[in-house]
Every structure is written in C-alpha cells, then in structure tokens.
Enzyme design. Structure first.
Site, PDB file in Angstrom:
ATOM      1  CE  LYS A  52      -3.899  -2.418   2.491  1.00  0.00           C
ATOM      2  NZ  LYS A  52      -4.545  -2.786   3.128  1.00  0.00           N
ATOM      3  CD  GLN A  96      -3.371  -4.360   6.542  1.00  0.00           C
ATOM      4  OE1 GLN A  96      -3.274  -3.509   5.865  1.00  0.00           O
ATOM      5  NE2 GLN A  96      -3.780  -5.406   6.039  1.00  0.00           N
ATOM      6  CG  ASP A 119     -10.111  -0.207   4.721  1.00  0.00           C
ATOM      7  OD1 ASP A 119      -9.206  -0.508   3.685  1.00  0.00           O
ATOM      8  OD2 ASP A 119      -9.211  -1.231   5.655  1.00  0.00           O
TER       9      ASP A 119
END
Ligand code: NAP
Length: 282
Positions: A52, A96, A119
C-alpha cells in the site's frame, strides 16, 4: 468468453488516480495523504502494508506507515487515530486488520473520522452506502463494481447473486449492485440450493473463501462471474471460489484468481484517498 484482467484494469485505475493526485497537489500545494496503522508483526499484514505504501508513492500520494508494537494498548491505538483525525494534511486513515489478540478492532474503526475512512468500514460510511448517499465505500467491493463496469454490461434489471454476506465484502457488494438496479440475491452458509441460485443469475459474485464452491457447469451462458475468493489448493497454488476452467466455458466475462479482484483492492484504496482529499478541500 473474455477474461476480466484485474491487473490491467487496476493499472488503468492507478493512472487515473495519479492524474487526480497531481491536479490536487497543484491546486492545494500538498499531495493527498494516506496514513496506514500497523500494529504488531503479522507477516502477511507487513507485506500488504508495504504494498500500500509503495502503491501510494507511485500514484503521487503521500503514503506513511505508523508501525506500533504488538503490545500497544487499546487507549494508545485509539489515541493515534484521534491524532491522525485531527491532522489537516491527512486525508485517508487505514488501520490494517487483523489486530493482535487483546485489541478490539471495532472501537478503533469507529474512531476513524468518517471523511478519512478510506476503507469504508465505519458504521457511518456503511449507513451512507445503505442509504445510497455519497460516502467512502469499501475497496474490494468497489473494485468488483469497477470490473463489472469495464465489461460494459448493463446491470439494470439483471439478476445478480452475491455469495457471502460479510460486512467487508458480501453485504457492501450487494448494496452496490442494488444501487445499480440489479435484482439481488444474497446467498450464505444456510442457503438451501446454491446451484439453483447460480444457474438463474446473470451476474455471480463469489466471496466465500471455499475453493471452487461454485461449479463451472452451474454458471449461466453469458454470465459475468467475479471471483473474490482467495484459497490455497492442495498443490499450494492460489485458487478462487469458482471452478474456473469450466465456468469460463459458460461465462461471457470471468475474473481469474490470482490477477482478478486482488489487484483492484489497492487501486480502489488509492482512489478513495484522492476522493477523500478532494472532498475535504472542496
Ligand atoms: P468471511 O467473513 O469469512 O465470509 C464468508 C461468507 O461466506 C459468509 O457470509 C458465509 O456465510 C459464507 N459462506 C460460508 N460457507 C458457505 C457456503 N457453503 N455456501 C454459501 N456461503 C457460504 O469472508 P470475507 O472476508 O467476506 O472474504 C471472502 C473471501 O474473499 C475470502 O476467500 C477472502 O480471502 C477473500 N477476499 C479477497 C479480497 C481481495 O482483495 N481479493 C479481499 C477480501 C476478501 P455465513 O455468513 O452464513 O457464515
């Protein structure tokens, strides 16, 4: 049958993101900022986070990773999220998952500013999606929708089947398909006759995590098949939830595993970050 090449389409999305990121930077004197929080030393998470960070840099974003030790307290983790929320140069925050044992992910996710939740996992963004209002939408489902868009197939009036009902994948995809006017069925572990549901569907999205649960012969002639599943076969290869070779004989469009949905997820994360930046500065 045409293979839906996720690598090529993700590359196209990343090029679009780069253009938007450059336009944003020249208008606002800073790059869109994506901050990723990684707690502990889970090897898979470390790889994902590195991917990422690298993808963000290449696309003209400011990518930063906050690496915290595995014994970080819940309060310290939530404190970092508050700090990132308050920083005006940060547009996207991603925590994460999974978090190490002992940490509760839900309050951490809930603490992320809704406008920075790239997200799309906060209850507020989930609610906006459910209501059909603009918000930030989860990356893998958005990637699936982009893949379908690339086929040119009109979803309105089509029968779409989503197999799986997780908050991360199945439910948001079903809502996105509904918003595109498909007639949506959601199958799950208690669904009585999966074969019949697949046979009647013009679009099949498999998001189960069960190798080849969708038999190729069930796939309707001319269907669009999107395989989200990632599984290890007995010989160690990556395989999807769909029996690919036989499904490909019936489908008009199908995603391979790997190289289908997988590459789209990070591309959509970058896209969400630029969207968040543009909205914050609007
Ligand atoms: P999950 O939370 O484990 O959800 C799996 C879903 O499948 C559940 O809703 C479950 O039903 C359903 N299911 C289980 N057995 C079934 C059966 N026999 N028939 C029909 N449905 C069944 O998984 P997830 O996070 O949604 O992920 C699904 C898959 O996608 C995994 O392989 C994951 O690795 C992959 N994935 C890929 C990406 C990517 O970027 N490519 C991103 C995310 C996830 P119940 O609700 O009834 O238990």
């Amino acid at each position: 049958m045409t293979v839906l090449d996720g690598k090529a389409i993700a590359k196209k999305v990343r090029a679009e993101v780069k253009e938007r990121a450059e336009a944003f930077a020249s208008a606002h004197g800073r790059k869109p900022g994506l901050h990723v929080v990684l707690v502990g030393d889970d090897p898979a998470s470390q790889v994902y986070v590195k991917m990422k960070e690298r993808a963000a840099g290449k696309a003209g974003l400011e990518g930063k990773v906050h690496r915290l030790p595995g014994d970080t307290s819940q309060a310290d983790l939530e404190g970092l999220v508050s700090k990132l929320n308050a920083d005006p140069a940060i547009d996207g925050i991603l925590v994460q998952l999974p978090l190490p044992d002992g940490l509760d992910a839900q309050p951490v996710i809930d603490a992320i500013d809704v406008g920075k939740d790239v997200d799309g996992l906060t209850p507020m963004n989930a609610g906006l999606l459910q209501e059909g209002r603009p918000g930030l939408q989860p990356c893998t489902p958005s990637g699936c929708m982009r893949l379908i868009a690339e086929t040119g197939v009109e979803l309105s009036g089509k029968r779409a089947l989503v197999i799986g009902r997780s908050a991360l994948v199945g439910k948001p995809i079903a809502l996105m398909l509904l918003a595109a006017n498909a007639t949506v069925t959601i199958a799950h572990s208690r669904t009585a006759d999966l074969e019949a549901r697949v046979r009647e569907s013009d679009v099949v999205i498999a998001a189960v995590g069960w190798p080849e649960i969708v038999r190729g012969e069930w796939v309707k002639q001319g269907a669009v098949v999107i395989d989200v599943g990632i599984n290890r076969s007995d010989d160690g290869n990556l395989i999807g939830d769909v029996e690919y070779a036989t499904a490909a004989e019936n489908a008009a469009w199908i995603t391979p595993v790997p190289g289908g949905v997988g590459p789209m997820t990070i591309a959509m994360l970058l896209s969400n970050t630029v969207t968040a930046a543009e909205r914050r500065e609007a």
